[in-house]
Structure formats: C-alpha cells, structure tokens
Design a protein around this motif. Sequence first.
Motif, PDB file in Angstrom:
ATOM      1  N   ALA A  19      46.890 -11.330 -23.696  1.00  0.00           N
ATOM      2  CA  ALA A  19      48.217 -10.702 -23.698  1.00  0.00           C
ATOM      3  C   ALA A  19      48.395  -9.865 -24.968  1.00  0.00           C
ATOM      4  N   THR A  20      47.974 -10.412 -26.092  1.00  0.00           N
ATOM      5  CA  THR A  20      48.081  -9.688 -27.366  1.00  0.00           C
ATOM      6  C   THR A  20      47.212  -8.433 -27.347  1.00  0.00           C
ATOM      7  N   ASP A  21      46.037  -8.535 -26.745  1.00  0.00           N
ATOM      8  CA  ASP A  21      45.162  -7.358 -26.642  1.00  0.00           C
ATOM      9  C   ASP A  21      45.826  -6.244 -25.831  1.00  0.00           C
ATOM     10  N   LEU A  22      46.521  -6.604 -24.770  1.00  0.00           N
ATOM     11  CA  LEU A  22      47.215  -5.577 -23.987  1.00  0.00           C
ATOM     12  C   LEU A  22      48.340  -4.957 -24.818  1.00  0.00           C
ATOM     13  N   ALA A  23      49.049  -5.761 -25.597  1.00  0.00           N
ATOM     14  CA  ALA A  23      50.094  -5.218 -26.477  1.00  0.00           C
ATOM     15  C   ALA A  23      49.476  -4.240 -27.474  1.00  0.00           C
ATOM     16  N   ARG A  24      48.328  -4.585 -28.029  1.00  0.00           N
ATOM     17  CA  ARG A  24      47.638  -3.681 -28.958  1.00  0.00           C
ATOM     18  C   ARG A  24      47.246  -2.382 -28.261  1.00  0.00           C
ATOM     19  N   THR A  25      46.781  -2.504 -27.032  1.00  0.00           N
ATOM     20  CA  THR A  25      46.402  -1.314 -26.273  1.00  0.00           C
ATOM     21  C   THR A  25      47.617  -0.431 -26.024  1.00  0.00           C
ATOM     22  N   MET A  26      48.725  -1.043 -25.628  1.00  0.00           N
ATOM     23  CA  MET A  26      49.947  -0.269 -25.398  1.00  0.00           C
ATOM     24  C   MET A  26      50.395   0.418 -26.694  1.00  0.00           C
ATOM     25  N   ASP A  27      50.323  -0.318 -27.790  1.00  0.00           N
ATOM     26  CA  ASP A  27      50.700   0.237 -29.082  1.00  0.00           C
ATOM     27  C   ASP A  27      49.813   1.439 -29.422  1.00  0.00           C
ATOM     28  N   PHE A  28      48.516   1.305 -29.198  1.00  0.00           N
ATOM     29  CA  PHE A  28      47.584   2.400 -29.471  1.00  0.00           C
ATOM     30  C   PHE A  28      47.859   3.595 -28.556  1.00  0.00           C
ATOM     31  N   MET A  29      48.051   3.330 -27.268  1.00  0.00           N
ATOM     32  CA  MET A  29      48.250   4.408 -26.289  1.00  0.00           C
ATOM     33  C   MET A  29      49.510   5.221 -26.571  1.00  0.00           C
ATOM     34  N   TYR A  30      50.519   4.590 -27.159  1.00  0.00           N
ATOM     35  CA  TYR A  30      51.797   5.270 -27.364  1.00  0.00           C
ATOM     36  C   TYR A  30      52.162   5.436 -28.833  1.00  0.00           C
ATOM     37  N   LYS A  31      51.207   5.301 -29.725  1.00  0.00           N
ATOM     38  CA  LYS A  31      51.504   5.387 -31.160  1.00  0.00           C
ATOM     39  C   LYS A  31      51.980   6.786 -31.563  1.00  0.00           C
ATOM     40  N   ARG A  32      51.286   7.831 -31.109  1.00  0.00           N
ATOM     41  CA  ARG A  32      51.620   9.192 -31.518  1.00  0.00           C
ATOM     42  C   ARG A  32      52.058  10.088 -30.362  1.00  0.00           C
ATOM     43  N   GLU A  33      51.516   9.788 -29.180  1.00  0.00           N
ATOM     44  CA  GLU A  33      51.821  10.576 -27.986  1.00  0.00           C
ATOM     45  C   GLU A  33      51.576   9.709 -26.762  1.00  0.00           C
ATOM     46  N   ASP A  34      51.879  10.238 -25.617  1.00  0.00           N
ATOM     47  CA  ASP A  34      51.682   9.511 -24.374  1.00  0.00           C
ATOM     48  C   ASP A  34      50.221   9.668 -23.949  1.00  0.00           C
ATOM     49  N   ALA A  35      49.352   8.858 -24.529  1.00  0.00           N
ATOM     50  CA  ALA A  35      47.920   8.956 -24.255  1.00  0.00           C
ATOM     51  C   ALA A  35      47.559   8.441 -22.870  1.00  0.00           C
ATOM     52  N   TYR A  36      48.474   7.761 -22.214  1.00  0.00           N
ATOM     53  CA  TYR A  36      48.229   7.338 -20.842  1.00  0.00           C
ATOM     54  C   TYR A  36      48.355   8.553 -19.919  1.00  0.00           C
ATOM     55  N   THR A  37      49.460   9.281 -20.045  1.00  0.00           N
ATOM     56  CA  THR A  37      49.675  10.468 -19.218  1.00  0.00           C
ATOM     57  C   THR A  37      48.785  11.616 -19.662  1.00  0.00           C
ATOM     58  N   LEU A  38      48.664  11.800 -20.963  1.00  0.00           N
ATOM     59  CA  LEU A  38      47.871  12.889 -21.536  1.00  0.00           C
ATOM     60  C   LEU A  38      46.547  12.323 -22.035  1.00  0.00           C
ATOM     61  N   SER A  39      45.777  11.785 -21.111  1.00  0.00           N
ATOM     62  CA  SER A  39      44.584  11.022 -21.476  1.00  0.00           C
ATOM     63  C   SER A  39      43.512  11.835 -22.201  1.00  0.00           C
ATOM     64  N   PHE A  40      43.562  13.151 -22.100  1.00  0.00           N
ATOM     65  CA  PHE A  40      42.596  13.969 -22.838  1.00  0.00           C
ATOM     66  C   PHE A  40      42.697  13.727 -24.336  1.00  0.00           C
ATOM     67  N   SER A  41      43.822  13.238 -24.801  1.00  0.00           N
ATOM     68  CA  SER A  41      43.997  12.970 -26.232  1.00  0.00           C
ATOM     69  C   SER A  41      43.140  11.787 -26.700  1.00  0.00           C
ATOM     70  N   LEU A  42      42.585  11.039 -25.760  1.00  0.00           N
ATOM     71  CA  LEU A  42      41.724   9.905 -26.098  1.00  0.00           C
ATOM     72  C   LEU A  42      40.252  10.309 -26.228  1.00  0.00           C
ATOM     73  N   LYS A  43      39.949  11.554 -25.945  1.00  0.00           N
ATOM     74  CA  LYS A  43      38.557  11.996 -25.930  1.00  0.00           C
ATOM     75  C   LYS A  43      37.838  11.697 -27.242  1.00  0.00           C
TER      76      LYS A  43
END
Length: 184
Positions: free
Chosen positions: A149-173
């Motif tokens: 559960a904590t790992d998923l929270a960390r992932t959510m925190d990372f995905m939304y720290k600066r931008e919507d990296a879930y929707t704009l996944s190219f930012s994870l490249k």
Amino acid sequence: MLDWQKMVIDIAKCYHAEVKWRDEHYVPTSVEEHLQISMRSSACMQIISLVFISMGDITTRVVLEWGFTYPKIIKCVCIIGRIGNDMVSHEREQLSEHMASTVQTCTKEHGITVVEANEKLKVIIEEAWMDIVHECLHREHPMALLEKATDLARTMDFMYKREDAYTLSFSLKETLTSLYVNFI
C-alpha cells in the motif's frame, strides 16, 4: 456476490456520480464531500486489492475482506493519488468540460485562490502520509501488505509530483530510460 464484484459496482457508481456532477456543473461543498466519491473512483483501492491477490499465501480471505472495507491506509493512498492528480491537472482540465476537482472544491469551500487551495490540499496529503506511517508502525496487518500500500502511495506521489505523468506519460521517458536502458 463476490467482493471483487462489489468493488467493480462501487467504482461504477462513483464514476456515475462524477458524470452527474459534471453534467449538472455541481461543485461539492467541501473537500471531504468530494473525496467521499473521488477517492473511491481513483482506482487505487482496486490496484491495491489486485496486488494483495498477487501476493499468494500471505493474502487470506480475511486480508481481502479487510482491504475491501477501505481501511485507513488504503483511504490515505487514494487521497494522495486523487488530490495529487487534481493539483497537477487542474489547469489543463479547465480547458474542457470536466467535473469539479478537489482544487475547485477547496477554492469554493474556503473562498480562496487556486494557489491557496493547493497549499491546503498539500496539508491533507501530508496528513495522509502521517496516517500511512502510523498504520505501518502499529502493524495490525502483515508488513508485506502495508508495504505494498505504501509503495502505491509512493508511486502516486511520484506520478503527480510535478505534472500529471499518468495522463502525460511521455514525461516518464527519461526516468524509465535511466531505470531500464542506462542503468548502472
């Protein structure tokens, strides 16, 4: 009815409520009211449940039943994901028809600016992190489950720290390249 069927029905009801909010241009009166629906529609609980199921013998029927009740740790993960997403996607969503975000709800609830609302929402995220830590320290359930559960929270925190990296996944490249292509 199986628990996973109830989970699917619950998220479908939440999606329906959000569509109704959008169509009626409804802005919830409080962030708490908003989260009653939107934290459940974030699908974080469904992700955690699937992760629990994939863990094999450590996940008993009792553990799954506990997970399906939206215990505090799972609610906190959902809050981190939902509010984080809303904060970074708020401007972009203003350009199209959408349901009110927690940012809009917070501005209406307190009569404040978007910047001030984001600061208030960051406090809610920090409180959710404190509750996650508290749950992990008290270990009422196997630590392996709490860690997931904590790992998923960390992932959510990372995905939304600066931008919507879930929707704009190219930012994870760049991050993914550093992890899987140019790893040390």
